[in-house]
Design a protein around this motif. Structure first.
Motif, mmCIF file in Angstrom:
data_model
loop_
_atom_site.group_PDB
_atom_site.id
_atom_site.type_symbol
_atom_site.label_atom_id
_atom_site.label_comp_id
_atom_site.label_asym_id
_atom_site.label_seq_id
_atom_site.Cartn_x
_atom_site.Cartn_y
_atom_site.Cartn_z
ATOM 1 N N ARG A 48 0.836 -1.216 0.000
ATOM 2 C CA ARG A 48 0.000 0.000 0.000
ATOM 3 C C ARG A 48 0.864 1.256 0.000
ATOM 4 O O ARG A 48 0.547 2.240 -0.683
ATOM 5 N N ALA A 49 1.964 1.234 0.762
ATOM 6 C CA ALA A 49 2.870 2.379 0.765
ATOM 7 C C ALA A 49 3.527 2.562 -0.600
ATOM 8 O O ALA A 49 3.682 3.692 -1.093
ATOM 9 N N LEU A 50 3.897 1.459 -1.241
ATOM 10 C CA LEU A 50 4.493 1.532 -2.571
ATOM 11 C C LEU A 50 3.506 2.048 -3.606
ATOM 12 O O LEU A 50 3.882 2.768 -4.538
ATOM 13 N N VAL A 51 2.235 1.713 -3.449
ATOM 14 C CA VAL A 51 1.188 2.257 -4.329
ATOM 15 C C VAL A 51 1.087 3.767 -4.150
ATOM 16 O O VAL A 51 0.989 4.523 -5.130
ATOM 17 N N THR A 52 1.126 4.232 -2.912
ATOM 18 C CA THR A 52 1.042 5.666 -2.635
ATOM 19 C C THR A 52 2.164 6.427 -3.324
ATOM 20 O O THR A 52 1.970 7.541 -3.827
ATOM 21 N N HIS A 53 3.350 5.818 -3.390
ATOM 22 C CA HIS A 53 4.503 6.469 -4.013
ATOM 23 C C HIS A 53 4.596 6.198 -5.509
ATOM 24 O O HIS A 53 5.564 6.617 -6.151
ATOM 25 N N GLY A 54 3.602 5.520 -6.073
ATOM 26 C CA GLY A 54 3.579 5.279 -7.507
ATOM 27 C C GLY A 54 4.497 4.182 -7.985
ATOM 28 O O GLY A 54 4.692 3.997 -9.187
ATOM 29 N N LEU A 55 5.063 3.417 -7.048
ATOM 30 C CA LEU A 55 5.964 2.337 -7.429
ATOM 31 C C LEU A 55 5.211 1.053 -7.759
ATOM 32 O O LEU A 55 5.716 0.206 -8.499
ATOM 33 N N LEU A 56 4.030 0.896 -7.201
ATOM 34 C CA LEU A 56 3.137 -0.205 -7.544
ATOM 35 C C LEU A 56 1.754 0.352 -7.853
ATOM 36 O O LEU A 56 1.400 1.452 -7.431
ATOM 37 N N VAL A 57 0.978 -0.428 -8.573
ATOM 38 C CA VAL A 57 -0.432 -0.141 -8.831
ATOM 39 C C VAL A 57 -1.218 -1.378 -8.434
ATOM 40 O O VAL A 57 -0.789 -2.506 -8.697
ATOM 41 N N ARG A 58 -2.377 -1.170 -7.815
ATOM 42 C CA ARG A 58 -3.229 -2.303 -7.490
ATOM 43 C C ARG A 58 -4.347 -2.389 -8.517
ATOM 44 O O ARG A 58 -5.127 -1.450 -8.702
ATOM 45 N N PRO A 60 -7.880 -3.924 -10.371
ATOM 46 C CA PRO A 60 -9.213 -4.250 -9.838
ATOM 47 C C PRO A 60 -9.299 -5.663 -9.262
ATOM 48 O O PRO A 60 -10.091 -5.925 -8.359
ATOM 49 N N THR A 61 -8.479 -6.563 -9.761
ATOM 50 C CA THR A 61 -8.479 -7.942 -9.244
ATOM 51 C C THR A 61 -7.830 -8.046 -7.870
ATOM 52 O O THR A 61 -7.948 -9.073 -7.200
ATOM 53 N N GLY A 62 -7.113 -6.976 -7.461
ATOM 54 C CA GLY A 62 -6.376 -7.008 -6.209
ATOM 55 C C GLY A 62 -4.901 -7.276 -6.383
ATOM 56 O O GLY A 62 -4.120 -7.145 -5.438
ATOM 57 N N ALA A 63 -4.477 -7.651 -7.592
ATOM 58 C CA ALA A 63 -3.071 -7.937 -7.851
ATOM 59 C C ALA A 63 -2.273 -6.636 -7.925
ATOM 60 O O ALA A 63 -2.784 -5.582 -8.313
ATOM 61 N N PHE A 64 -1.002 -6.734 -7.566
ATOM 62 C CA PHE A 64 -0.094 -5.589 -7.627
ATOM 63 C C PHE A 64 0.829 -5.731 -8.825
ATOM 64 O O PHE A 64 1.315 -6.822 -9.135
ATOM 65 N N ARG A 65 1.095 -4.602 -9.501
ATOM 66 C CA ARG A 65 2.049 -4.573 -10.608
ATOM 67 C C ARG A 65 2.847 -3.275 -10.515
ATOM 68 O O ARG A 65 2.524 -2.383 -9.728
ATOM 69 N N LEU A 66 3.905 -3.184 -11.338
ATOM 70 C CA LEU A 66 4.746 -1.992 -11.313
ATOM 71 C C LEU A 66 3.937 -0.751 -11.677
ATOM 72 O O LEU A 66 3.087 -0.780 -12.569
ATOM 73 N N GLY A 67 4.237 0.363 -11.006
ATOM 74 C CA GLY A 67 3.492 1.590 -11.193
ATOM 75 C C GLY A 67 4.143 2.571 -12.152
ATOM 76 O O GLY A 67 5.229 2.331 -12.694
ATOM 77 N N ALA A 68 3.471 3.712 -12.317
ATOM 78 C CA ALA A 68 3.900 4.719 -13.290
ATOM 79 C C ALA A 68 5.241 5.346 -12.942
ATOM 80 O O ALA A 68 5.913 5.902 -13.811
ATOM 81 N N ARG A 69 5.658 5.255 -11.689
ATOM 82 C CA ARG A 69 6.934 5.849 -11.291
ATOM 83 C C ARG A 69 8.093 5.242 -12.089
ATOM 84 O O ARG A 69 9.051 5.925 -12.428
ATOM 85 N N PHE A 70 7.998 3.964 -12.413
ATOM 86 C CA PHE A 70 9.058 3.329 -13.180
ATOM 87 C C PHE A 70 9.074 3.845 -14.613
ATOM 88 O O PHE A 70 10.136 3.998 -15.217
ATOM 89 N N ILE A 71 7.898 4.128 -15.148
ATOM 90 C CA ILE A 71 7.823 4.686 -16.496
ATOM 91 C C ILE A 71 8.426 6.075 -16.522
ATOM 92 O O ILE A 71 9.149 6.453 -17.442
ATOM 93 N N SER A 72 8.162 6.869 -15.480
ATOM 94 C CA SER A 72 8.625 8.247 -15.468
ATOM 95 C C SER A 72 10.132 8.361 -15.340
ATOM 96 O O SER A 72 10.705 9.404 -15.633
#
Length: 210
Positions: A48-58, A60-72
């Motif tokens: 959840r903390a990593l999602v807040t920082h854009g490093l992960l995205v959750r 709709p299924t509940g699964a976590f994947r890499l977030g937009a921070r890596f793209i940026s």
């Protein structure tokens, strides 16, 4: 049990292990916990903390994947050329803003050497709550014309127009043109809306290769 203590900062090591686990494909918290020999509550708390920082995205299924921070991380280099072209074509300041929690970060800023011009340094952070066009786009506002326009709202005497930059999965930023109202003969949408969308599209194509 897997040894996560790569450094002497245990929370960071566990967080990076979670990111690495999600790097290849989205993973559920229970799956991550089993893979890393961590408790499910620990995985949820850190994820959840990593999602807040854009490093992960959750998802709709509940699964976590890499977030937009890596793209940026590479987005600034990708956007530099299209933004420079946009600034030269319009004669106005052009920026790329990306989300950073409750703020937005100016990742790229291109300004023309006119006596009267708008310039914001790269690395500047402004609150999303301030109502600027880039903030509105990042928070999901859209219009029929695909851009958001304001005149003397966030800053008196300035007008701006912003359009989204999106991957296949999510918004990663907003391209913005800012100009002094005194130099604009009509609204920025009429003057430069098409050029703005062309710049945003060029960045999107580079981020989303076929």
């Amino acid at each position: 049990m897997i040894d996560h203590n790569i450094t002497d900062v245990g929370v960071l090591d566990k967080s990076m292990a979670i990111i690495s686990t999600c790097e290849a494909s989205p993973r559920m918290a229970a799956d991550i916990a089993e893979t890393l020999d961590l408790s499910v509550p620990t995985v949820h708390r850190l994820a959840r903390a990593l999602v807040t920082h854009g490093l992960l995205v959750r998802e709709p299924t509940g699964a976590f994947r890499l977030g937009a921070r890596f793209i940026s991380f590479g987005l600034g280099q990708i956007a530099r050329g299209p933004l420079r072209t946009l600034a030269e074509a319009t004669g106005e300041a052009c920026q790329l803003w990306v989300p950073r929690g409750s703020n937005r970060l100016c990742l790229v800023s291109e300004a023309m050497p006119q006596e009267l011009h708008v310039e914001l340094r790269e690395g500047t952070q402004l609150p999303l709550a301030d109502g600027g066009t880039a903030a509105r786009v990042i928070e999901g506002e859209r219009s029929d014309s695909s851009w958001v326009l304001t005149v003397s709202e966030r800053t008196a005497g300035l007008t701006s127009i912003s359009a989204p930059v999106e991957t296949k999965d999510e918004l990663v930023g907003a391209v913005c043109i800012v100009a002094p109202v005194a130099r604009v003969t009509s609204d920025l949408g009429e003057l430069y809306g098409t050029r703005l969308l062309v710049a945003a599209s060029a960045i999107e194509r580079a981020v989303n290769p076929a």
